[in-house]
Write a protein that holds these residues in place. Structure first.
Motif, PDB file in Angstrom:
ATOM      1  N   ILE A  44      -6.013 -26.684   8.888  1.00  0.00           N
ATOM      2  CA  ILE A  44      -5.553 -25.669   9.833  1.00  0.00           C
ATOM      3  C   ILE A  44      -6.745 -25.128  10.613  1.00  0.00           C
ATOM      4  O   ILE A  44      -7.734 -24.673  10.025  1.00  0.00           O
ATOM      5  N   LEU A  45      -6.641 -25.179  11.925  1.00  0.00           N
ATOM      6  CA  LEU A  45      -7.618 -24.561  12.817  1.00  0.00           C
ATOM      7  C   LEU A  45      -7.032 -23.237  13.298  1.00  0.00           C
ATOM      8  O   LEU A  45      -6.008 -23.221  13.978  1.00  0.00           O
ATOM      9  N   ALA A  46      -7.639 -22.130  12.952  1.00  0.00           N
ATOM     10  CA  ALA A  46      -7.135 -20.803  13.294  1.00  0.00           C
ATOM     11  C   ALA A  46      -8.031 -20.166  14.348  1.00  0.00           C
ATOM     12  O   ALA A  46      -9.259 -20.309  14.320  1.00  0.00           O
ATOM     13  N   GLY A  47      -7.412 -19.440  15.270  1.00  0.00           N
ATOM     14  CA  GLY A  47      -8.182 -18.749  16.297  1.00  0.00           C
ATOM     15  C   GLY A  47      -7.276 -18.147  17.351  1.00  0.00           C
ATOM     16  O   GLY A  47      -6.080 -18.424  17.409  1.00  0.00           O
ATOM     17  N   THR A  57      -2.193 -33.406   7.124  1.00  0.00           N
ATOM     18  CA  THR A  57      -1.669 -32.963   8.413  1.00  0.00           C
ATOM     19  C   THR A  57      -2.718 -32.132   9.129  1.00  0.00           C
ATOM     20  O   THR A  57      -3.426 -31.321   8.500  1.00  0.00           O
ATOM     21  N   PHE A  58      -2.831 -32.326  10.434  1.00  0.00           N
ATOM     22  CA  PHE A  58      -3.732 -31.541  11.283  1.00  0.00           C
ATOM     23  C   PHE A  58      -2.890 -30.598  12.146  1.00  0.00           C
ATOM     24  O   PHE A  58      -1.937 -31.037  12.804  1.00  0.00           O
ATOM     25  N   THR A  59      -3.253 -29.329  12.189  1.00  0.00           N
ATOM     26  CA  THR A  59      -2.504 -28.354  12.968  1.00  0.00           C
ATOM     27  C   THR A  59      -3.413 -27.191  13.342  1.00  0.00           C
ATOM     28  O   THR A  59      -4.536 -27.087  12.853  1.00  0.00           O
ATOM     29  N   TRP A  60      -2.911 -26.317  14.236  1.00  0.00           N
ATOM     30  CA  TRP A  60      -3.667 -25.122  14.607  1.00  0.00           C
ATOM     31  C   TRP A  60      -2.759 -23.896  14.538  1.00  0.00           C
ATOM     32  O   TRP A  60      -1.543 -23.993  14.645  1.00  0.00           O
ATOM     33  N   LEU A  61      -3.386 -22.748  14.348  1.00  0.00           N
ATOM     34  CA  LEU A  61      -2.672 -21.494  14.119  1.00  0.00           C
ATOM     35  C   LEU A  61      -3.143 -20.450  15.119  1.00  0.00           C
ATOM     36  O   LEU A  61      -4.348 -20.294  15.350  1.00  0.00           O
ATOM     37  N   ASP A  62      -2.190 -19.753  15.721  1.00  0.00           N
ATOM     38  CA  ASP A  62      -2.507 -18.645  16.622  1.00  0.00           C
ATOM     39  C   ASP A  62      -2.871 -17.433  15.769  1.00  0.00           C
ATOM     40  O   ASP A  62      -2.010 -16.777  15.193  1.00  0.00           O
ATOM     41  N   GLY A  63      -4.175 -17.141  15.663  1.00  0.00           N
ATOM     42  CA  GLY A  63      -4.626 -16.073  14.778  1.00  0.00           C
ATOM     43  C   GLY A  63      -4.185 -14.691  15.199  1.00  0.00           C
ATOM     44  O   GLY A  63      -4.125 -13.777  14.369  1.00  0.00           O
ATOM     45  N   GLU A  64      -3.880 -14.506  16.486  1.00  0.00           N
ATOM     46  CA  GLU A  64      -3.436 -13.196  16.954  1.00  0.00           C
ATOM     47  C   GLU A  64      -1.956 -12.991  16.681  1.00  0.00           C
ATOM     48  O   GLU A  64      -1.546 -11.945  16.178  1.00  0.00           O
ATOM     49  N   ALA A  65      -1.141 -13.982  17.006  1.00  0.00           N
ATOM     50  CA  ALA A  65       0.299 -13.861  16.779  1.00  0.00           C
ATOM     51  C   ALA A  65       0.634 -13.904  15.293  1.00  0.00           C
ATOM     52  O   ALA A  65       1.552 -13.229  14.827  1.00  0.00           O
ATOM     53  N   GLN A  66      -0.106 -14.696  14.518  1.00  0.00           N
ATOM     54  CA  GLN A  66       0.148 -14.857  13.083  1.00  0.00           C
ATOM     55  C   GLN A  66      -0.969 -14.174  12.289  1.00  0.00           C
ATOM     56  O   GLN A  66      -1.558 -14.764  11.389  1.00  0.00           O
ATOM     57  N   ASN A  67      -1.246 -12.912  12.608  1.00  0.00           N
ATOM     58  CA  ASN A  67      -2.416 -12.251  12.019  1.00  0.00           C
ATOM     59  C   ASN A  67      -2.303 -12.090  10.502  1.00  0.00           C
ATOM     60  O   ASN A  67      -3.283 -12.241   9.780  1.00  0.00           O
ATOM     61  N   LYS A  68      -1.109 -11.793   9.960  1.00  0.00           N
ATOM     62  CA  LYS A  68      -0.962 -11.634   8.510  1.00  0.00           C
ATOM     63  C   LYS A  68      -1.242 -12.944   7.787  1.00  0.00           C
ATOM     64  O   LYS A  68      -1.936 -12.982   6.772  1.00  0.00           O
ATOM     65  N   TYR A  69      -0.693 -14.006   8.320  1.00  0.00           N
ATOM     66  CA  TYR A  69      -0.904 -15.327   7.736  1.00  0.00           C
ATOM     67  C   TYR A  69      -2.369 -15.719   7.832  1.00  0.00           C
ATOM     68  O   TYR A  69      -2.958 -16.269   6.898  1.00  0.00           O
ATOM     69  N   CYS A  70      -2.992 -15.414   8.955  1.00  0.00           N
ATOM     70  CA  CYS A  70      -4.395 -15.756   9.183  1.00  0.00           C
ATOM     71  C   CYS A  70      -5.310 -14.974   8.237  1.00  0.00           C
ATOM     72  O   CYS A  70      -6.219 -15.543   7.612  1.00  0.00           O
ATOM     73  N   PHE A  71      -5.070 -13.675   8.106  1.00  0.00           N
ATOM     74  CA  PHE A  71      -5.891 -12.856   7.210  1.00  0.00           C
ATOM     75  C   PHE A  71      -5.724 -13.291   5.757  1.00  0.00           C
ATOM     76  O   PHE A  71      -6.653 -13.197   4.950  1.00  0.00           O
ATOM     77  N   PHE A  72      -4.548 -13.759   5.394  1.00  0.00           N
ATOM     78  CA  PHE A  72      -4.281 -14.179   4.017  1.00  0.00           C
ATOM     79  C   PHE A  72      -5.203 -15.328   3.614  1.00  0.00           C
ATOM     80  O   PHE A  72      -5.725 -15.367   2.497  1.00  0.00           O
ATOM     81  N   TYR A  73      -5.435 -16.271   4.515  1.00  0.00           N
ATOM     82  CA  TYR A  73      -6.256 -17.429   4.201  1.00  0.00           C
ATOM     83  C   TYR A  73      -7.733 -17.230   4.537  1.00  0.00           C
ATOM     84  O   TYR A  73      -8.597 -17.895   3.954  1.00  0.00           O
ATOM     85  N   LEU A  74      -8.046 -16.354   5.481  1.00  0.00           N
ATOM     86  CA  LEU A  74      -9.424 -16.169   5.937  1.00  0.00           C
ATOM     87  C   LEU A  74      -9.903 -14.748   5.699  1.00  0.00           C
ATOM     88  O   LEU A  74     -10.539 -14.131   6.555  1.00  0.00           O
ATOM     89  N   HIS A  75      -9.601 -14.205   4.565  1.00  0.00           N
ATOM     90  CA  HIS A  75      -9.979 -12.819   4.289  1.00  0.00           C
ATOM     91  C   HIS A  75     -11.474 -12.763   3.976  1.00  0.00           C
ATOM     92  O   HIS A  75     -11.924 -13.115   2.891  1.00  0.00           O
ATOM     93  N   SER A  76     -12.246 -12.367   5.001  1.00  0.00           N
ATOM     94  CA  SER A  76     -13.696 -12.256   4.837  1.00  0.00           C
ATOM     95  C   SER A  76     -14.199 -11.248   5.857  1.00  0.00           C
ATOM     96  O   SER A  76     -13.449 -10.729   6.684  1.00  0.00           O
ATOM     97  N   GLU A  77     -15.485 -10.996   5.818  1.00  0.00           N
ATOM     98  CA  GLU A  77     -16.038  -9.977   6.709  1.00  0.00           C
ATOM     99  C   GLU A  77     -16.006 -10.388   8.174  1.00  0.00           C
ATOM    100  O   GLU A  77     -16.015  -9.532   9.056  1.00  0.00           O
TER     101      GLU A  77
END
Length: 705
Positions: A405-408, A456-476
């Motif tokens: 997953i590519l998030a941004g 599977t290769f995919t990308w994630l809209d980090g702004e629209a899916q912020n909860k999902y994004c923070f769940f996997y990339l919870h860091s400073e």
């Protein structure tokens, strides 16, 4: 005193008098108009007489006319001559005898005004123009009764044209039908039934109240079977204009439930519109999601989108948005500067002017879908295999699979990394090549996993899916990727999720406790698959990313780590599920449904107006109503009167009831006799003397679908 008595009598017996008036009206006016004299009656012979008998009867009449023994009125000659020409044409006679089809009857009315006051000898003969061309031709699917039994009830929609080889209207419609069949190719099945297939044609025809099969609007008649429809109860008849656009639009909209694709102007397609309030509105390109391919079709004719395009719009709605533009020469320079389109027809994403077809278009759609790095969204997570509640693309039996997953946020950085990930996918799938110096980084674990559909290769809209994004990339530094943009820094991050299912636990049914107020805020549900997440912290160098992916997959395959299950945040739906993606045939608007019901009621009343049983039924109702009122009045005025008169009245009513029942049975018997094949000793030698057997049914296999 007499007037008041008369008024009282009329008030008392108003109901039976009204029913009696209806009975007289139906018997004297409605029934005769519903059953006008047949062409056989005009010539003076019995119905269903053979062609030889028709010819013989006409020759007897004409010999009297031309010998001077009798001089017919012009209108009488026209009617007799018309009947003779109709009944001596085998195809016209067949259609008229079985289904009452007489499509050239207007000729009589035209000739009345043309030859008024002139002698019958001045009339040009023949009156009718015969047409023996076959509108079906060798390229169309002509269906027999046996063929129909294997076709009915299939998962594909089916459009049937009932035609006659002797019909001028069917011949004129043949070119339109050829175009309609071509448009529906690949979307639905089409076929033609010749009325000579009497059993099948009777099954497809409408039925009068007397049971007589008929075609309300004559031939050709178009009948649609929705997908899965296996009986006459669910077929739909077309009653509109017989144009290509009207028929195709009715079928794909009403029967298939496909969406209409709108036309856009130059302004509404690519420019912002200024409303009366001065606020700019979104155009087609802006309001379509960033993740969607824009398919813009240019048309010179302004016709509705072809069915296969509308089918693609329904199937690919999560991946593409569709629009049509009417080509205008004065705007050609604008379209060239914007999309490099210099003529129509054209499709923007290919810039390929010229005619297109069904298979070509779907291939292009599928290629664009596969070539574009898919976005991880609520409607795609299961399909991509990037959901802990589901399975991998390899199938339900796969235990371990991976999702890169590519998030941004939407930015140049994200677009650049998407191109990089797409390049990596091509390399691992052998569609691309690394240079010789980088071949050592081409690792087998990633290649095997991709080939086995476990990667599977995919990308994630980090702004629209912020909860999902923070769940996997919870860091400073996760705020640089997830959630609303806080500053100018945008960093696209890459992470790999390993999903693993415990087949032993999957076979154990866990009994869940009912939720109460005490555990409302404590979600006990967990995802079925365990997840392990690895984040990439290296450079954007392709060989290094490939090496990281391969090494991570190798570790995930070789290490037997304990299960760690949790509840993953739900992905936020970014698109409203269109009504036609849920099956538009089961969702009918209230206005449309009410209109159809009213039209059906009006049609049913009109059809029953000519039922010959209505007159006797109204007469019976008038008699019973009259007797009931008279009996009630007699009992109230003379309570001590013996029951002799009452018994006599009951006997009379019973006798009338028996007479009405016998009359109804006689009407039914006459109707069946008219539609039954003549007995062998009375059968004429004409090929057209085919009867509709009483209440003919298609074989049980057809009725049962």
């Amino acid at each position: 005193m007499a007037i008041s008595s008369m008024v009282s009598f009329l008030k008392t017996y108003s109901v039976p008098l009204f029913l009696l008036s209806l009975a007289i009206f139906f018997q004297l006016f409605v029934i005769p108009s519903s059953f006008p004299p047949s062409h056989y009656d005009v010539i003076g012979i019995k119905r269903y007489s053979s062609i030889e008998e028709v010819t013989e009867a006409y020759e007897k009449l004409s010999s009297k006319w031309y010998s001077g023994m009798e001089v017919p009125a012009t209108i009488d000659f026209v009617k007799i001559r018309y009947a003779f020409e109709l009944l001596t044409n085998p195809l016209w006679k067949r259609d008229y005898d079985i289904f009452g089809i007489d499509e050239q009857f207007h000729v009589i009315e035209n000739l009345k005004g043309q030859y008024v006051g002139e002698s019958f000898s001045e009339i040009d003969l023949p009156l009718l123009n015969a047409s023996y061309s076959d509108p079906a031709g060798p390229v169309f699917n002509v269906i027999t009764t046996e063929d129909f039994q294997s076709i009915i009830g299939s998962t594909k929609a089916f459009l049937v044209q009932v035609y006659s080889s002797g019909s001028n209207r069917c011949t004129q419609f043949s070119n339109n039908w050829k175009r309609i069949a071509s448009l529906l190719d690949g979307v639905a099945s089409t076929g033609m039934v010749e009325v000579g297939e009497v059993q099948l044609t009777t099954y497809l025809a409408e039925k009068k109240s007397t049971g007589q099969p008929f075609f309300r609007n004559g031939l050709p008649s178009l009948i649609a079977f929705p997908p899965g429809c296996g009986s006459s109860d669910c077929l739909v008849r077309y009653n509109g204009e017989l144009s290509v656009d009207a028929v195709a639009d009715w079928f794909v909209t009403t029967i298939l439930g496909l969406p209409r694709i709108l036309y856009y102007s130059k302004e509404s397609l690519v420019l912002s519109n200024l409303s009366t309030t001065g606020i700019q509105g979104q155009n087609f390109l802006a309001k379509s999601g960033h993740h969607k391919v824009k398919v813009i079709c240019f048309s010179k004719t302004g016709e509705r989108a072809a069915p296969y395009v509308r089918q693609a719009a329904k199937n690919y709605w999560a991946y593409a948005s569709f629009a049509f533009v009417l080509w205008q020469e004065e705007e050609s320079s604008f379209w060239w500067n914007t999309f490099e389109v210099d003529s129509a027809p054209a499709i923007v994403f290919m810039k390929d002017p010229g005619a297109v077809n069904h298979s070509w278009f779907l291939n292009i759609m599928e290629q664009n879908k596969q070539q574009d790095l898919p976005q991880l969204r609520s409607v795609t997570s299961m399909e991509l295999g990037c959901d802990a509640r589901g399975y991998s693309r390899a199938g339900n039996d796969t235990v371990t699979w991976y999702c890169l997953i590519l998030a941004g946020r939407q930015s140049l950085e994200l677009n650049k990394m998407r191109e990089t990930i797409r390049r990596i996918q091509d390399i691992l799938s052998s569609n691309g090549k690394l240079n010789s110096a980088d071949n050592d980084h081409f690792q087998a674990p990633a290649v095997d996993a991709l080939k086995e559909k476990r990667l599977t290769f995919t990308w994630l809209d980090g702004e629209a899916q912020n909860k999902y994004c923070f769940f996997y990339l919870h860091s400073e530094n996760s705020y640089e990727t997830c959630g609303p943009r806080r500053d100018i820094s945008d960093v696209a991050q890459l992470f790999l999720v390993r999903y693993k299912r415990n087949s032993t636990e999957d076979n154990i049914k866990v009994e869940r406790k009912p939720k109460t107020i005490w555990n409302t805020f404590h979600d006990e549900d967990v995802d079925p698959a365990s997840q392990l997440v690895a984040r990439y912290n290296g450079s954007e160098d392709i060989p290094q990313i490939i090496q990281w992916i391969s090494q991570t997959i190798k570790d995930g395959e070789s290490r037997d780590l304990p299960f760690f299950r949790t509840k993953t945040p739900e992905l936020v739906p970014e698109d409203a599920d269109p009504i036609w993606s849920r099956g538009a045939q089961s969702i009918v608007s209230a206005n449309k449904g009410m209109k159809q019901r009213i039209q059906s009621i009006i049609t049913s009343i009109y059809d029953h107006m000519g039922d010959p049983r209505l007159g006797p039924i109204f007469l019976l109702g008038a008699s019973i109503s009259f007797a009931s009122i008279w009996l009630h009045r007699s009992q109230s005025t003379q309570p001590s009167q013996p029951n002799t008169e009452i018994e006599l009245m009951v006997s009379i009513l019973c006798w009338e009831l028996v007479q009405v029942i016998e009359l109804l049975e006689q009407v039914k018997s006459n109707r069946e006799n008219r539609t039954r094949t003549k007995s062998n000793q009375d059968q004429p030698p004409s090929i057209t003397d085919v009867r509709v057997k009483g209440k003919v049914r298609i074989m049980a296999s057809i009725d049962n679908g």
